[in-house]
Design an enzyme around this catalytic site. Sequence first.
Site, short mmCIF file in Angstrom:
data_model
loop_
_atom_site.label_atom_id
_atom_site.label_comp_id
_atom_site.label_asym_id
_atom_site.label_seq_id
_atom_site.Cartn_x
_atom_site.Cartn_y
_atom_site.Cartn_z
N TYR A 175 -10.46 2.12 -12.53
CA TYR A 175 -11.37 2.67 -11.54
C TYR A 175 -11.36 4.20 -11.53
O TYR A 175 -10.32 4.81 -11.79
CB TYR A 175 -11.01 2.12 -10.15
CG TYR A 175 -10.94 0.61 -10.13
CD1 TYR A 175 -12.10 -0.15 -10.28
CD2 TYR A 175 -9.72 -0.06 -10.03
CE1 TYR A 175 -12.05 -1.54 -10.31
CE2 TYR A 175 -9.66 -1.45 -10.05
CZ TYR A 175 -10.83 -2.18 -10.19
OH TYR A 175 -10.77 -3.55 -10.22
N THR A 247 -2.91 -1.68 5.29
CA THR A 247 -2.53 -1.94 6.68
C THR A 247 -3.28 -1.03 7.65
O THR A 247 -2.86 -0.84 8.79
CB THR A 247 -1.01 -1.75 6.86
OG1 THR A 247 -0.65 -0.40 6.53
CG2 THR A 247 -0.23 -2.72 5.99
N SER A 248 -4.38 -0.47 7.18
CA SER A 248 -5.28 0.32 8.01
C SER A 248 -6.70 -0.11 7.67
O SER A 248 -6.94 -0.73 6.63
CB SER A 248 -5.07 1.82 7.75
OG SER A 248 -5.30 2.13 6.39
#
Length: 345
Positions: A175, A247-248
């Site tokens: 990417y 985790t956000s």
Amino acid sequence: MRFFECSSLPNHFSPFSSQFLTHLLILHTLSLTVEASTRNNYQWSYDSDVFGGPDFWGLVEKDWWMCRKGRLQSPIDIQPDRLLFDASVKPVRLDKLPVLSEFVNTGQMVRIRIGYSTKKPSVNITNGPLYGYRYRVQRIDFHMGRGKENGSEHTINGRRFPMEVQLVAFNTDLYPNFTAASKSPHGIAILSVLVDFGAQTNQELTKLTIATASISYKDQRVQMADFEPWRLLPFTRDIITYEGSLTSPGCHETVTWIILNQPIFITREHFEEWSHLYHTMEGAEKVPVAPNYRKIQETNNRLVRTNIQHKMSYNCNVSVNKIHYRANHVAPQQHSTRRHNNPFV
């Protein structure tokens, strides 16, 4: 020795010098190295008691739907008796290089943003469970408690640790940037280090503790001189790994988590210094950043693998007092001594 420098330009920079232009380019690059979800204006929080907290992440923004519906979410509780030994999981590698970086208070957390140049190339995570891909470290996030409340995101047998340091990296083989990688398969790797209380603070964590005084309020930042991420790692080849999520917001399930099997340490006095970090701008009411962790998510039958031979048919090598994994069989008379000297073995 100076551990950090203020973000103002050094005196020898002139508005037309190559050094000045290079400096501006680096800062511009750092300012862009934020995941897509943080670009919008919605003021999300880790505080479950307010609108915008984790229970609302999947409702308030259409791109965050995975926070509510995802089945491979993070963090999780690591249960030693359910770890699957996998001999194919090799030790992870982090390049031992200094980096261009700035330490910033985002409001939700404190974070090190990492840039790179021809003189200071990127730092990469390789090996481990990463299938031969190379992941460039983009940032380092700090999740922490406050006062008597611990603040690590992952727990071990239900035990939460004072802090968790997360080196967040994206797959440069597949990417072009972090934003694309964060939404794509095998896009993100996060190398996680738990922080426990000890007699001395980790050397690199000491630098950061000193620097917290310069970023007490939201949007304050300071440049770090010759910061070395690899010095935040403990001396261990043992890891735990599983497939999970950020985790956000937006909680994309594209993360290979790698949790090291030893902690680094911080003194209680230094830990207290991290409590003087605020979610709010300077001049506003002081709202602490910590605690800033997401609650534990369901494992949902995911495999949690390790390269630690922690189970033996003739000896139970699991302790539930701390993280206490047994990497190799030892004679019974040696067991208690090793556990005392190194609780993570």
